[in-house]
Design an enzyme around this catalytic site. Structure first.
Site, PDB file in Angstrom:
ATOM      1  N   ASP A 129       1.083  -1.325  -0.056  1.00  0.00           N
ATOM      2  CA  ASP A 129      -0.160   0.043  -0.171  1.00  0.00           C
ATOM      3  C   ASP A 129       0.767   1.282   0.108  1.00  0.00           C
ATOM      4  O   ASP A 129       2.106   1.252   0.217  1.00  0.00           O
ATOM      5  CB  ASP A 129      -1.004   0.094   1.145  1.00  0.00           C
ATOM      6  N   TYR A 147      -2.778  12.085   3.048  1.00  0.00           N
ATOM      7  CA  TYR A 147      -2.971  10.834   4.261  1.00  0.00           C
ATOM      8  C   TYR A 147      -2.416  11.571   5.595  1.00  0.00           C
ATOM      9  O   TYR A 147      -2.686  11.383   6.854  1.00  0.00           O
ATOM     10  CB  TYR A 147      -2.805   9.729   3.703  1.00  0.00           C
TER      11      TYR A 147
HETATM   12  O1  1CP Z   1      -3.654  -4.703  -6.801  1.00  0.00           O
HETATM   13  C1  1CP Z   1      -2.907  -3.470  -6.591  1.00  0.00           C
HETATM   14  O2  1CP Z   1      -3.483  -2.570  -7.114  1.00  0.00           O
HETATM   15  C2  1CP Z   1      -2.177  -3.672  -5.630  1.00  0.00           C
HETATM   16  C3  1CP Z   1      -2.297  -3.212  -4.507  1.00  0.00           C
HETATM   17  C4  1CP Z   1      -2.628  -1.878  -3.967  1.00  0.00           C
HETATM   18  C5  1CP Z   1      -2.282  -0.643  -4.455  1.00  0.00           C
HETATM   19  C6  1CP Z   1      -1.484  -0.176  -5.709  1.00  0.00           C
HETATM   20  C7  1CP Z   1      -3.692  -1.613  -2.473  1.00  0.00           C
HETATM   21  C8  1CP Z   1      -3.737  -2.552  -1.840  1.00  0.00           C
HETATM   22  N1  1CP Z   1      -3.360  -0.064  -2.502  1.00  0.00           N
HETATM   23  C9  1CP Z   1      -2.745   0.423  -3.359  1.00  0.00           C
HETATM   24  C10 1CP Z   1      -2.518   1.951  -3.689  1.00  0.00           C
HETATM   25  C11 1CP Z   1      -3.328   2.844  -2.898  1.00  0.00           C
HETATM   26  N2  1CP Z   1      -3.486   2.676  -1.549  1.00  0.00           N
HETATM   27  C12 1CP Z   1      -3.475   4.085  -3.458  1.00  0.00           C
HETATM   28  C13 1CP Z   1      -3.525   4.654  -4.779  1.00  0.00           C
HETATM   29  C14 1CP Z   1      -4.056   4.043  -5.824  1.00  0.00           C
HETATM   30  C15 1CP Z   1      -5.791   4.500  -5.791  1.00  0.00           C
HETATM   31  O3  1CP Z   1      -5.987   5.542  -5.942  1.00  0.00           O
HETATM   32  O4  1CP Z   1      -6.576   3.612  -5.536  1.00  0.00           O
HETATM   33  C16 1CP Z   1      -4.384   4.866  -2.474  1.00  0.00           C
HETATM   34  C17 1CP Z   1      -4.961   6.143  -2.371  1.00  0.00           C
HETATM   35  C18 1CP Z   1      -4.034   3.922  -1.081  1.00  0.00           C
HETATM   36  C19 1CP Z   1      -4.927   4.252  -0.067  1.00  0.00           C
HETATM   37  C20 1CP Z   1      -5.897   3.238   0.660  1.00  0.00           C
HETATM   38  N3  1CP Z   1      -5.477   2.037   0.925  1.00  0.00           N
HETATM   39  C21 1CP Z   1      -7.088   3.569   1.156  1.00  0.00           C
HETATM   40  C22 1CP Z   1      -8.009   4.686   1.265  1.00  0.00           C
HETATM   41  C23 1CP Z   1      -8.447   4.974  -0.230  1.00  0.00           C
HETATM   42  C24 1CP Z   1      -9.113   6.287  -0.349  1.00  0.00           C
HETATM   43  O5  1CP Z   1     -10.166   6.437  -1.007  1.00  0.00           O
HETATM   44  O6  1CP Z   1      -8.853   7.299   0.430  1.00  0.00           O
HETATM   45  C25 1CP Z   1      -7.522   2.216   1.441  1.00  0.00           C
HETATM   46  C26 1CP Z   1      -8.882   1.912   1.958  1.00  0.00           C
HETATM   47  C27 1CP Z   1      -6.408   1.324   1.609  1.00  0.00           C
HETATM   48  C28 1CP Z   1      -6.451  -0.109   1.881  1.00  0.00           C
HETATM   49  C29 1CP Z   1      -6.249  -1.159   0.780  1.00  0.00           C
HETATM   50  N4  1CP Z   1      -4.912  -1.105  -0.133  1.00  0.00           N
HETATM   51  C30 1CP Z   1      -5.115  -2.071  -1.060  1.00  0.00           C
HETATM   52  C31 1CP Z   1      -6.138  -2.745  -0.742  1.00  0.00           C
HETATM   53  C32 1CP Z   1      -6.586  -4.213  -1.552  1.00  0.00           C
HETATM   54  C33 1CP Z   1      -6.894  -2.174   0.129  1.00  0.00           C
HETATM   55  C34 1CP Z   1      -8.347  -2.519   0.955  1.00  0.00           C
HETATM   56  C35 1CP Z   1      -8.309  -3.017   2.107  1.00  0.00           C
HETATM   57  C36 1CP Z   1      -8.441  -4.463   2.474  1.00  0.00           C
HETATM   58  O7  1CP Z   1      -8.492  -5.387   1.713  1.00  0.00           O
HETATM   59  O8  1CP Z   1      -9.032  -4.734   3.789  1.00  0.00           O
END
Ligand code: 1CP
Length: 372
Positions: free
Chosen positions: A79, A155
């Protein structure tokens, strides 16, 4: 065309400026909650950060979408918020709520943060990279990533996801010298982190700037373009040929300056970017990646097929990495992903009559993109 082009992976050739026929495809957030096999591992891991820091499990979920659908790339499962965690800020992921951080809102608060432990703290992530590279088939590219400084700072300063970005924008606009110290810390940490991923086996790295859209022009130049350029230069100083993709989501007209000034080889387009404009303004300089709206993928059917064809028609004759304009939504039916990949892989087959083996080897030098 360079010798040995025929053995280079399709996605890497496109980042060199070739047009892949059909284009390579992967999806942002391709590992995650829309896959039942991800949810099973996630339950087993305990907390989300535990999953990120347990190499065997993180490698498993990295490989899951590639095994199920056969994408052209795997993206490291981690992440963007492991960087603040490694810097010493308190970071938690709360079920059903998202990230919760102890906010950093002034220069005094920066004293508790240090880049000294970034490499050791993130060693498990490098182990994930090594495990994935060991198990990945020869034609699939491993993409490493990090958040870009501006997005990670949102964040760190807000303490969570945000609606209006009032705190982080207030600091950046009101005390730019102070905020610059946070951004410099992030540039340094991110450069260390991406270099370590490359040394462990990542073949491409992507910088996610998901909240680039909230800054006016001068602020965008200072907090999106400048730190990205510094990271690109820092990574290239150690790894001169590594392809780098930047994703300044929502940059609008500033996409052109981003492409011209950061030094990226590829640029991720959000779904709002007009594809005909991107073909003319961006694709002659870098490879483009995108930009199907994730809702089309969620809904599937003729709407998805038409929207995907529009992208392929506008961008498919130049360097294109097919992707979404943002991440896969958790409610997306996996069958829709399989159908999208099949549709993209048919590209060029009907038009040219060239079938798979030939088509996937065929590349056309389309632009001068790629600096590596
Ligand atoms: O499959 C993939 O893409 C690889 C894994 C990955 C990546 C590239 C995850 C796993 N997160 C990210 C990047 C990420 N994390 C971003 C940039 C991409 C985007 O805009 O989507 C951001 C903003 C985050 C921050 C984040 N991580 C949030 C907040 C989002 C928001 O709207 O503010 C959250 C909820 C997460 C958790 C997360 N990260 C990844 C997953 C699968 C999850 C879900 C949580 C879970 O499974 O419990």
């Amino acid at each position: 065309m360079a010798g040995g082009t025929h053995v280079k992976k399709l996605l890497l050739r496109v980042l060199d400026g070739d047009a892949g026929v059909p284009p390579p495809i992967w999806l942002m957030r391709q590992a995650g909650r829309f896959l039942p096999e991800y949810r099973a591992v996630r339950t087993q891991a305990g907390s989300f950060l535990d999953l990120c820091y347990t190499p065997e499990l993180a490698a498993t979920v990295t490989l899951q979408p590639v095994e199920r659908f056969g994408m052209d790339a795997a993206i490291l499962f981690s992440d963007i918020l492991v960087i603040p965690d490694a810097l010493g800020q308190s970071v938690r992921f709360v079920e059903g709520e998202g990230p919760v951080l102890e906010p950093v809102r002034d220069v005094q608060a920066l004293a508790q943060l240090t880049t000294a432990r970034v490499e050791s703290h993130l060693a498990p992530v490098m182990e994930t990279v090594r495990l994935v590279r060991r198990d990945l088939s020869d034609d699939v590219t491993l993409i490493g990533f990090a958040g870009a400084p501006w997005t990670v700072a949102t964040y760190m300063v807000e303490g969570s996801s945000s609606r209006d970005y009032a705190q982080v924008k207030g600091w950046a606009f009101g005390d730019p010298e102070g905020f610059e110290r946070l951004v410099s810390l992030l540039v340094e940490a991110t450069t260390i982190y991406l270099c370590a991923q490359i040394e462990a086996g990542a073949e491409v790295v992507q910088l996610f700037d998901s909240w680039a859209s909230v800054l006016p022009e001068d602020q965008f130049r200072r907090w999106v373009i400048k730190p990205t350029r510094e990271i690109v230069a820092g990574v290239r100083a150690r790894h001169p040929t590594i392809p780098i993709i930047g994703f300044p989501r929502g940059a609008g007209l500033l996409y052109e300056a981003y492409v011209a000034e950061t030094g990226v080889n590829g640029v991720g387009l959000d779904s709002q970017v007009p594809v005909a404009w991107a073909a003319g303004a961006l694709q002659g300089k870098v490879a483009v990646q995108g930009n199907l709206d994730p809702i089309f993928l969620l809904r599937g059917g003729e709407g998805m097929r038409q929207a995907a064809r529009n992208i392929l028609t506008a961008l498919g004759s130049g360097p294109l990495i097919f992707n979404l304009g943002h991440g896969v939504l958790p409610a997306t039916p996996p069958d829709h992903v399989a159908e999208l990949i099949a549709l993209v892989r048919e590209t060029g087959v009907r038009e040219t009559g060239v079938r798979e083996t030939g088509a996937r080897e065929t590349t056309v030098r389309a632009t001068g993109a790629g600096r590596g």
